[in-house]
Design a protein around this motif. Structure first.
Motif, mmCIF file in Angstrom:
data_model
loop_
_atom_site.group_PDB
_atom_site.id
_atom_site.type_symbol
_atom_site.label_atom_id
_atom_site.label_comp_id
_atom_site.label_asym_id
_atom_site.label_seq_id
_atom_site.Cartn_x
_atom_site.Cartn_y
_atom_site.Cartn_z
ATOM 1 N N SER A 1 20.930 116.405 51.623
ATOM 2 C CA SER A 1 20.645 115.208 52.418
ATOM 3 C C SER A 1 20.116 115.580 53.797
ATOM 4 N N ARG B 1 25.615 115.598 42.477
ATOM 5 C CA ARG B 1 25.152 114.982 43.723
ATOM 6 C C ARG B 1 26.076 115.254 44.900
ATOM 7 N N ARG C 1 25.315 113.869 50.000
ATOM 8 C CA ARG C 1 24.710 114.992 49.282
ATOM 9 C C ARG C 1 24.622 116.242 50.141
#
Length: 339
Positions: free
Chosen positions: A161, A240, A157
């Motif tokens: 992330s 995502r 991601r």
């Protein structure tokens, strides 16, 4: 009298050490803020000397944490590592953090280390594979053992992330991610001007019904594309930012196209399942819209048998993949009256 003098000397020395340590920490933070301001992206370029100055030499706990991106310019041409893309995402996290905190935060700094320039630092951190992102906390004494490593599966991601990794390891909040617009104002102006120039030509073909949008084959192809796009999870991959594949941790020369575990789905496995679903859908459309007009009964039977066999094989593959990935099994149940 001597005891009082000794105690006073100890206290004075301690205060001097504390004051000196505080001044040194303030100087380090000031130097980091200067380097951050001089960097266009906010990423401080580290080498063996600055790693020693800001991370190994200062006493712990240091007044700041460091998120470090390990880079290797000679590996930028390897698409499976995605170093260029991850470096851009790292810079997005840095710029977003600095913007959200109005450039006033002194608790977290961001840096990068290049392999050819700082091989000693790579060894000091124990980095032997890329991509690699590591967070050095204030109390980390051993850069290799006491720092936190971002799991490679979390790179899927990208900037989001990395931000979650920072927030989960520190008490700091990165805030919303600010991505640069896909098109600049000049590009938008040129596109708008081009559309206005083409508008009369397009209108001239629309009214007589001579455009591609009036062709039923285009709509048929579009419907198949939308169906395949939907069942392959492509929208999930876009939202995502899922990669098509990953690099095997144990063997950097090996690519992983199917990830075992229900927590993540790679782009390749989504498109593989979507292809199987599309095959079944096209066969069903063939049976209901084409085969019904075939007059030869033998040809109909053979076509139906082929459709059933291929559809059964495709659905079985999907079920086996789902069972391997999630551990859940799909079982058939006969009506109780058949027992």
């Amino acid at each position: 009298m001597a005891a009082h003098f000794f105690t006073l000397s100890i206290i004075t020395l301690s205060l001097f050490v504390v004051a000196s340590s505080g001044e040194l920490e303030s100087e380090l933070v000031a130097d980091l803020l200067t380097l951050q301001a001089e960097s266009k992206s906010g990423v401080i370029h580290l080498d063996d000397r600055t790693v020693s100055k800001f991370l190994t030499s200062p006493r712990t706990p240091r007044p700041y944490s460091f998120l470090i991106f390990f880079d290797a310019a000679n590996f930028h041409d390897k698409p499976e590592l995605r170093l260029r893309e991850l470096r851009r995402e790292f810079e997005i996290v840095v710029s977003s953090f600095i913007t959200n905190h109005n450039s006033s935060n002194t608790k977290l700094f961001f840096g990068d280390i290049e392999f050819r320039e700082s091989q000693s630092s790579f060894q000091l951190f124990g980095v032997n594979s890329l991509p690699h992102v590591r967070l050095v906390g204030p109390s980390a004494k051993s850069l290799k053992d006491d720092s936190d490593v971002m799991d490679q599966g979390d790179f899927s991601r990208l900037a989001e992330s990395m931000a979650e990794f920072v927030e989960s390891r520190t008490k700091l909040t990165v805030g919303p991610i600010h991505r640069p617009p896909a098109l600049s104002k000049m590009q938008l102006g040129l596109i708008t001007a081009l559309l206005l120039l083409c508008l009369p030509l397009v209108a001239k073909r629309i009214f007589p019904g001579e455009t591609l949008l009036h062709d039923p084959k285009i709509w048929l192809s579009g419907a198949v594309f939308v169906y395949s796009f939907s069942v392959s999870g492509a929208m999930h991959n876009i939202i995502r930012k899922m990669p098509m594949f990953l690099v095997d941790r144990n063997d950097p020369n090996k690519l992983v196209f199917f990830y075992q575990g229900s927590g993540m789905q790679l782009g390749a496995e989504g498109f593989a399942v979507g292809f199987l679903y599309t095959v079944v859908g096209l066969l069903l459309a063939f049976v209901t819209h084409v085969l019904v007009y075939v007059k030869d009964a033998t040809a109909k039977r053979l076509a139906m048998l082929f459709t059933l066999l291929v559809s059964f094989w495709a659905v079985k593959k999907v079920i086996l993949l789902d069972n391997w990935k999630t551990g859940y099994g799909i079982h058939g149940f006969w009506p109780s009256s058949w027992n």
